[in-house]
Design an enzyme around this catalytic site. Structure first.
Site, PDB file in Angstrom:
ATOM      1  CG  ASP A   1      11.311  32.951 -26.825  1.00 46.00           C
ATOM      2  OD1 ASP A   1      11.041  32.571 -27.979  1.00 46.00           O
ATOM      3  OD2 ASP A   1      12.197  33.786 -26.590  1.00 46.00           O
TER       4      ASP A   1
ATOM      5  CG  ASP B   1      10.305  28.877 -30.198  1.00 46.53           C
ATOM      6  OD1 ASP B   1      10.848  28.639 -31.281  1.00 46.53           O
ATOM      7  OD2 ASP B   1      10.628  29.826 -29.465  1.00 46.53           O
TER       8      ASP B   1
ATOM      9  CG  ASP C   1       3.014   3.725   5.765  1.00 46.91           C
ATOM     10  OD1 ASP C   1       3.496   2.919   4.952  1.00 46.91           O
ATOM     11  OD2 ASP C   1       1.822   3.715   6.107  1.00 46.91           O
TER      12      ASP C   1
ATOM     13  CD  GLU D   1       0.568  -0.643   3.119  1.00 47.55           C
ATOM     14  OE1 GLU D   1       1.313  -0.319   4.033  1.00 47.55           O
ATOM     15  OE2 GLU D   1       0.535  -1.801   2.641  1.00 47.55           O
TER      16      GLU D   1
ATOM     17  CG  ASP E   1      15.925  29.924 -27.677  1.00 41.30           C
ATOM     18  OD1 ASP E   1      16.157  29.476 -28.797  1.00 41.30           O
ATOM     19  OD2 ASP E   1      14.781  30.037 -27.203  1.00 41.30           O
TER      20      ASP E   1
END
Length: 834
Positions: free
Chosen positions: A569, A573, A668, A260, A302
């Site tokens: 940007d 693109d 857990d 679980e 870029d």
């Protein structure tokens, strides 16, 4: 209108109208979370076991078992709150942005902060944040399909009549072309978008390969657990003859096998991983990007604003005969004034582009006492075929018309019809500027011979004025980031629209391999896809590239089995960003279209943030893999110790449901908190990218986890049988064996927290979550084996401290064995790349 709203006016409207957002799903309260826990199989098993204990007459054990439900709810609630906060932070970052006029300045804000009467500046690719009326436009076209369903974009213009929708823009629609200024009249629920009952989109969740692999693994383990549980019930009843006890042991076995933790750990890691990425200015829009980051083999970036600072300034002006550098502009004003003025007049009136801002600043510097009013007559935008921008302006004082053009030197030379000798002379100057890293722009002017304006700028009779060299300094942190990429086996490709020599100069400054071939956009068009695919592995620089060509670059790299991260940007693109394995949009200069197509958004447009994201992506993936390995490993001894008494009637029952719940209370939080908070591995950026075809949890990794779990099972069973041989009571045997399992579990955690660092380094590091959880586990163990009331509940008896020495020795041997194996493995695997 020119100044926009003041800060005080904005505050007043925010209090009156609220934020510009639509109602979203309310966070679940503690009762809602409790209801989710009630549906979990582990919860149902706890109820069943608690009821059975009460039926058997063990009321105390039954009540305590049922009470653990509240502890599990608390842990789940804590995890949920962390996840919810992370998702809310990401949701706010993901909202569309708006460029507004506030206190006389252009500022970019979150779309939710737009208020009525705000002046919003709309540019190509922007998502319109609220309903407004236009008062100034330039070729503005808007896609309103989200509202109307009509796919054809609508041409907009400013209108005096407020009832005419041609002059209106609406929230959620998209600017596909041109520019406009709008005054907002409706926000939030009062917009057209809000009226038709749309709700905010949640952060995008999609089924990733990792999710699917986890589902498959959980399903297989669940089936295995169900079969084994039924077998245990039957065998236990056959051997011992007590059906209720048989059922109880079968349920304990189901609790031992049921994984679980897997879905909880996966959800927490990905949500908090995305939140951690946002802390280094990287917004995660698609969770799958976190998985893919560690696999990236090529990073296409870029230049402008990402590798450089995007703070351009005019550094040199060439008038056709001489070069004038910025420190001598004032003395040589007469020689350069016309060139600077025409460069400014060929730019937008309120420039956003850094290059146009540089022209504006220099124009203001040289024209301190002059402010001639010009009115725009027509603008010819830059296009793929003509890399120049021309604006026709009229002097409102003397009605003189002028034509100003700026653009790529090669294009301006053609527009001016220069002869080969002149072109060659000026190209040599361009080349010399480019070698110094300057971005070179040519400037031209034309005179109007008639009142009729041509359809294209190529029909003007232009006269060449000169060249302007602009400098955009590289970001100081980029060279180190490039080196990190190289060490990590990630190739960096720089893509720019600049002149080839400029691109090569910048590449040399940042540490790219300039000996590799350089390809221009023109060369790219002459190559077939197969040719590009063959040569692209030897290319580090693409110059004079237009956005549409990025898609070909991505596809060529992917055809060579590269995992591609691509930055972008603009609107154009978007195809490349969507096609790339990791699309990265710019947060500051990027359009909303690019952001929506991308997997990640750089909130600071900084190249080094991409490298930091790759590093953090590798760390998140490593820690998730370690947590999953530990889950499988620790479940092996729990399963073994639960099954064993079912097949041997002479052996005392070792693990009861209450013991398994106690172990789960350690497992857990260790999985979802401690492992998630663990430091990155040594040499994390000195190893090759992860193979994307490699399974997250392949056979070898499962076998390694099973091996670890088997060692712990073997040690615990050895101590179990030694205790029986020494003549201890069943309760003492249970206490000794359970303590061995807990101590061994702690040692297993210490060795699993890192794949490259030894456990001593792990101990000395400041992972407070680990120490809090492990300290709590040790204190709980000491309490339940020494306090009579707790001894009775857990069916323990205290055998004396000396009988736990064997547990410490056995656990130490396991730790030593696993540490030696780790060392030998790392000698081969984590050597730095050559």
């Amino acid at each position: 209108m020119k100044n926009g709203l003041s800060t005080d006016e904005v505050k007043e409207r925010l209090s009156s109208f609220g934020y510009n957002e639509l109602p979203s799903e309310k966070p679940k309260n503690i009762f809602g979370i409790a209801m989710e826990v009630f549906k979990e199989p582990m919860f149902l098993l706890l109820i069943a076991c608690g009821v059975l204990y009460i039926i058997l007459g063990d009321v105390n054990e039954g009540v305590i078992l049922l009470s653990t439900i509240f502890i599990i709810i608390f842990i789940t609630f804590y995890q949920y709150q962390k996840t919810e906060k992370a998702l809310n932070a990401l949701k706010n970052l993901s909202s569309p942005r708006a460029l507004v006029l506030r206190d006389g300045k252009e500022i970019r804000i979150a779309g939710r902060e737009v208020v009525p009467d705000d002046i919003v500046i709309l540019n190509e690719g922007d998502r319109i944040p609220a309903d407004g009326v236009l008062f100034d436009t330039v070729n503005l076209t808007v896609d309103e399909s989200i509202l109307t369903g009509e796919s054809v974009p609508v041409i907009k213009s400013s209108q005096i009549d407020p009832s005419n929708t041609i002059g209106h823009v609406f929230s959620g629609t998209l600017v596909v072309q041109g520019k406009g200024y709008a005054k907002i009249f409706a926000t939030g629920l009062r917009t057209r978008f809000g009226e038709i009952g749309c709700t905010l989109l949640n952060i995008e969740q999609q089924e990733t390969r990792l999710h699917n692999e986890m589902k498959s693994l959980i399903r297989n383990l669940f089936i295995l657990g169900a079969i084994l549980s039924v077998v245990v019930i039957i065998v236990f009843y056959w051997v011992r003859g007590n059906f209720i006890h048989s059922l109880l042991n079968g349920l304990a076995n189901a609790m031992a096998i049921l994984p679980e933790e897997f879905p909880v750990v996966l959800t927490v890691f990905l949500a908090l991983g995305a939140w951690r990425l946002s802390k280094i200015n990287v917004l995660t829009r698609k969770p799958s990007a976190i998985e893919t980051l560690g696999s990236a083999t090529v990073l296409c970036s870029d230049k402008t604003g990402t590798i450089t600072q995007n703070k351009m300034e005019v550094s040199v002006v060439y008038d056709g005969d001489n070069s004038f550098f910025k420190d001598s502009f004032s003395e040589n004003k007469t020689q350069i004034l016309e060139i600077i003025n025409y460069a400014h007049w060929a730019s937008q009136e309120n420039p956003i582009d850094p290059m146009e801002k540089a022209f504006y600043n220099t124009h203001q510097l040289l024209n301190e006492n002059s402010n001639t009013p010009y009115k725009l007559q027509k603008e010819y935008s830059l296009s793929k075929s003509v890399l120049a921008m021309t604006r026709v302006l009229k002097n409102t004082a003397n009605h003189e018309t002028l034509v100003a053009s700026k653009g790529a030197p090669e294009t301006i030379f053609k527009l001016c019809h220069l002869n080969p000798q002149e072109s060659k002379k000026y190209l040599n100057i361009v080349e010399s500027y480019a070698e110094k890293g300057y971005r070179v722009i040519a400037v031209a002017k034309a005179t109007m011979k008639s009142t009729a304006l041509p359809n294209s700028q190529i029909h003007f009779a232009f006269k060449f004025l000169g060249l302007i060299g602009l400098e955009d300094p590289i970001r100081p942190e980029v060279p180190q980031a490039i080196k990190e990429c190289h060490d990590a086996g990630v190739k960096v490709i720089m893509i720019t629209g600049d002149f080839p020599t400029t691109a090569r100069s910048i590449a040399k400054q940042i540490g790219l391999n300039v000996d590799h071939n350089l390809i221009t956009g023109g060369d790219l068009d002459t190559l077939s896809d197969d040719q590009l695919q063959k040569i692209i592995s030897n290319i580090s620089i693409f110059a004079r590239v237009v956005p549409k060509q990025k898609l070909r670059i991505v596809q060529a790299l992917q055809n060579n089995n590269e995992i591609v991260a691509m930055t972008g940007d603009g609107v154009n693109d978007a195809p490349a960003l969507k096609a790339a394995n990791i699309g990265i949009a710019m947060g500051n200069k990027g359009t909303d279209v690019a952001r929506e197509a991308a997997s990640l958004v750089l909130l600071d447009d900084n190249f080094s943030s991409i490298v930091s994201a790759i590093r953090l992506g590798r760390k998140i993936f490593d820690n998730l893999q370690k947590a999953m390995s530990y889950i499988i490993a620790i479940h092996i001894p729990i399963i073994g110790l639960t099954l064993m008494p079912a097949f041997f009637s002479s052996l005392p029952i070792l693990l009861m449901p209450l013991h398994i719940v106690l172990l789960e209370l350690i497992i857990d939080p260790i999985c979802s908190v401690a492992f998630e908070n663990e430091q990155e591995e040594e040499n994390i950026m000195k190893r090759k990218p992860r193979d994307p075809q490699e399974k997250f949890f392949g056979r070898n990794k499962i076998l390694a986890s099973v091996f670890q779990g088997s060692l712990l099972l073997g040690m615990t069973m050895t101590i179990y049988f030694l205790s029986i041989h020494e003549g201890h009571t069943n309760a003492e045997v249970r206490a000794i064996a359970f303590s061995s399992l807990v101590i061994g579990n702690i040692f297993l955690i210490l060795t699993n927290l890192s794949k490259t660092r030894n456990f001593i380094k792990v101990i000395t590091e400041k992972n407070w979550a680990v120490w809090i959880i492990l300290s709590t586990a040790i204190i709980m163990l000491l309490l339940i084996i020494s306090i009579p009331f707790l001894q009775n509940i857990f069916s323990f008896e205290f055998p004396g401290l000396k009988h736990f020495i064997s547990s410490l020795i056995g656990s130490s041997l396991i730790l030593l064995t696993l540490e030696i194996l780790k060392y030998l493995k790392n000698k081969k695997k984590f050597l730095p790349l050559s």
